[in-house]
Design an enzyme around this catalytic site. Sequence first.
Site, PDB file in Angstrom:
ATOM      1  N   GLY A 147       0.808  -1.213   0.000  1.00  0.00           N
ATOM      2  CA  GLY A 147       0.000   0.000   0.000  1.00  0.00           C
ATOM      3  C   GLY A 147       0.839   1.260   0.000  1.00  0.00           C
ATOM      4  O   GLY A 147       0.470   2.264  -0.616  1.00  0.00           O
ATOM      5  N   ARG A 173      -8.350  -4.127  -1.656  1.00  0.00           N
ATOM      6  CA  ARG A 173      -8.118  -2.997  -0.751  1.00  0.00           C
ATOM      7  C   ARG A 173      -8.589  -1.715  -1.438  1.00  0.00           C
ATOM      8  O   ARG A 173      -8.115  -1.376  -2.522  1.00  0.00           O
ATOM      9  CB  ARG A 173      -6.641  -2.915  -0.352  1.00  0.00           C
ATOM     10  CG  ARG A 173      -6.175  -4.153   0.373  1.00  0.00           C
ATOM     11  CD  ARG A 173      -4.676  -4.128   0.674  1.00  0.00           C
ATOM     12  NE  ARG A 173      -4.339  -3.107   1.672  1.00  0.00           N
ATOM     13  CZ  ARG A 173      -3.093  -2.883   2.087  1.00  0.00           C
ATOM     14  NH1 ARG A 173      -2.080  -3.591   1.580  1.00  0.00           N
ATOM     15  NH2 ARG A 173      -2.853  -1.956   3.000  1.00  0.00           N
ATOM     16  N   SER A 200      -5.269   6.721   5.864  1.00  0.00           N
ATOM     17  CA  SER A 200      -4.553   8.002   5.772  1.00  0.00           C
ATOM     18  C   SER A 200      -3.608   8.017   4.576  1.00  0.00           C
ATOM     19  O   SER A 200      -3.128   9.087   4.173  1.00  0.00           O
ATOM     20  CB  SER A 200      -3.773   8.263   7.063  1.00  0.00           C
ATOM     21  OG  SER A 200      -2.758   7.295   7.241  1.00  0.00           O
ATOM     22  N   GLN A 201      -3.332   6.840   3.990  1.00  0.00           N
ATOM     23  CA  GLN A 201      -2.441   6.799   2.821  1.00  0.00           C
ATOM     24  C   GLN A 201      -3.017   7.559   1.631  1.00  0.00           C
ATOM     25  O   GLN A 201      -2.264   8.035   0.776  1.00  0.00           O
ATOM     26  CB  GLN A 201      -2.147   5.352   2.418  1.00  0.00           C
ATOM     27  CG  GLN A 201      -1.195   4.644   3.364  1.00  0.00           C
ATOM     28  CD  GLN A 201      -0.918   3.212   2.933  1.00  0.00           C
ATOM     29  OE1 GLN A 201      -1.293   2.800   1.829  1.00  0.00           O
ATOM     30  NE2 GLN A 201      -0.279   2.453   3.798  1.00  0.00           N
ATOM     31  N   SER A 218      -5.505   7.891  11.770  1.00  0.00           N
ATOM     32  CA  SER A 218      -4.047   7.661  11.719  1.00  0.00           C
ATOM     33  C   SER A 218      -3.268   8.945  11.435  1.00  0.00           C
ATOM     34  O   SER A 218      -2.357   8.968  10.607  1.00  0.00           O
ATOM     35  CB  SER A 218      -3.715   6.592  10.667  1.00  0.00           C
ATOM     36  OG  SER A 218      -4.492   5.438  10.835  1.00  0.00           O
ATOM     37  N   ASP A 238      -1.105   0.098  13.604  1.00  0.00           N
ATOM     38  CA  ASP A 238      -0.281  -1.091  13.359  1.00  0.00           C
ATOM     39  C   ASP A 238       0.254  -1.672  14.659  1.00  0.00           C
ATOM     40  O   ASP A 238       0.158  -2.880  14.909  1.00  0.00           O
ATOM     41  CB  ASP A 238       0.878  -0.756  12.415  1.00  0.00           C
ATOM     42  CG  ASP A 238       0.413  -0.575  10.972  1.00  0.00           C
ATOM     43  OD1 ASP A 238      -0.720  -0.996  10.660  1.00  0.00           O
ATOM     44  OD2 ASP A 238       1.165  -0.020  10.165  1.00  0.00           O
ATOM     45  N   LYS A 272       7.701  -8.942   4.087  1.00  0.00           N
ATOM     46  CA  LYS A 272       7.082  -7.676   3.664  1.00  0.00           C
ATOM     47  C   LYS A 272       7.777  -6.484   4.314  1.00  0.00           C
ATOM     48  O   LYS A 272       7.966  -5.444   3.678  1.00  0.00           O
ATOM     49  CB  LYS A 272       5.592  -7.689   4.015  1.00  0.00           C
ATOM     50  CG  LYS A 272       4.837  -6.447   3.576  1.00  0.00           C
ATOM     51  CD  LYS A 272       3.360  -6.600   3.886  1.00  0.00           C
ATOM     52  CE  LYS A 272       2.597  -5.319   3.617  1.00  0.00           C
ATOM     53  NZ  LYS A 272       2.512  -4.981   2.191  1.00  0.00           N
TER      54      LYS A 272
END
Length: 433
Positions: A95, A123, A171-172, A198, A317, A416
Amino acid sequence: MTESVRLPAASLKPSTVALPGSKSISNRTLLLAALSDNVCEIHSLLKSDDTDRMLEALDKLGVQIEHLAEGRLKVHGTGGRFPNRSADLFLGNAGTAFRPLTAALAVLGGGYHLHGVPRMHERPIGDLVDALRIAGADVEYLGNEHYPPLHIGKRQDCGERVIPIKGNVSSQFLTALLMALPLTGQAFEIRMVGELISKPYIDITLKLMAQFGVQVANEGYRVFKIPADAHYHAPEHLHVEGDASGASYFLAAGLIAATPVRVTGIGANSIQGDVAFARELEKIGADVVWGENFVEVSRPKGRAVQAFDLDANHIPDAAMTLAIVALATRQTCTLRNIGSWRVKETDRIAAMANELRKLGAKVVEEAEAIHITPPETPTPDAVIDTYDDHRMAMCFSLISLLGVPVVINDPKCTHKTFPTYFEVFSSLTETAE
């Protein structure tokens, strides 16, 4: 057959862990350096699947990147215009690569195909695409509406300079828009619609943009103003902080095992919101020492780990780690305002509930919360599924510090963000069986 690792019941040795670089900072830094008008040498960049996907994409876009000794990279900035105006970009389940690249490419325009693994295509990205279209971008869904894969065409500047965007899913989306709009050279105002989750991740974005020469005015996280004639200019050298989310497992281990654990690479002045995880541990029984480049957690043997009821919106997270800490409290614990877990690498609320139940916990799921009542003793040798989610694997390793062995399926999913996690974790423990 699924690969697995069995972690025996273990005790923790007093330890110091050098953290790998932050994923959030690493991928933002790579993109900002690629869009700058000069050369930037990056130190301590995370080496992981997610950063590999970003590096591969930048290479396909024509960015020159030199790999130097000791993991350093020299990125030759493109002056805000990628040399290759068309490309097919596979971005895995990253992401932090997919969303910012979508925005940058949509603002610059061209002929781009962005896609990933099946989970990435589940997503949502619609809120970002809606905002980009208002700014004149040509973004087409190639599968389900509001989800990747995407085709990006040529942008037509329609003169709109006020861009509304929703921030209640990820928030991305705002991060991506903030990083992309300066490439136009125009002044823009981004207005939040509804709640922004976030916020600490937005702070990371704004602080990094400032390091690259673009100052954004933040008016109470409701309005963000991008100045006209902005352009990215990289610092000659940039050091990536250690991963504060990755630190959470080791800091929690120090609390659970009542043994001092120090992590290096982050500290009191970290730009990452997840350092606040240590403050949450302090509230439930930890002693925390803060240094400029370290955080240390321990707990006196006679002090119990206390139950908690926490709004975890500020540490989404790292809050996953608290779901495991809950088992050390022997009382019901609650994590609230974690709706973003539903659209991460997996549905983390459902996944966490399923796997905690295997350990004998009673778990109640809500849309944006989870309530956990620990068992007297966790079920030994529970086989934990990880859902191709690195944080599930790392969280459940901590079960081995609660006096029982645990089996973790697909441990390599940690590649990851933290490829050596299980080797590092095992080096800190001594078998109690």
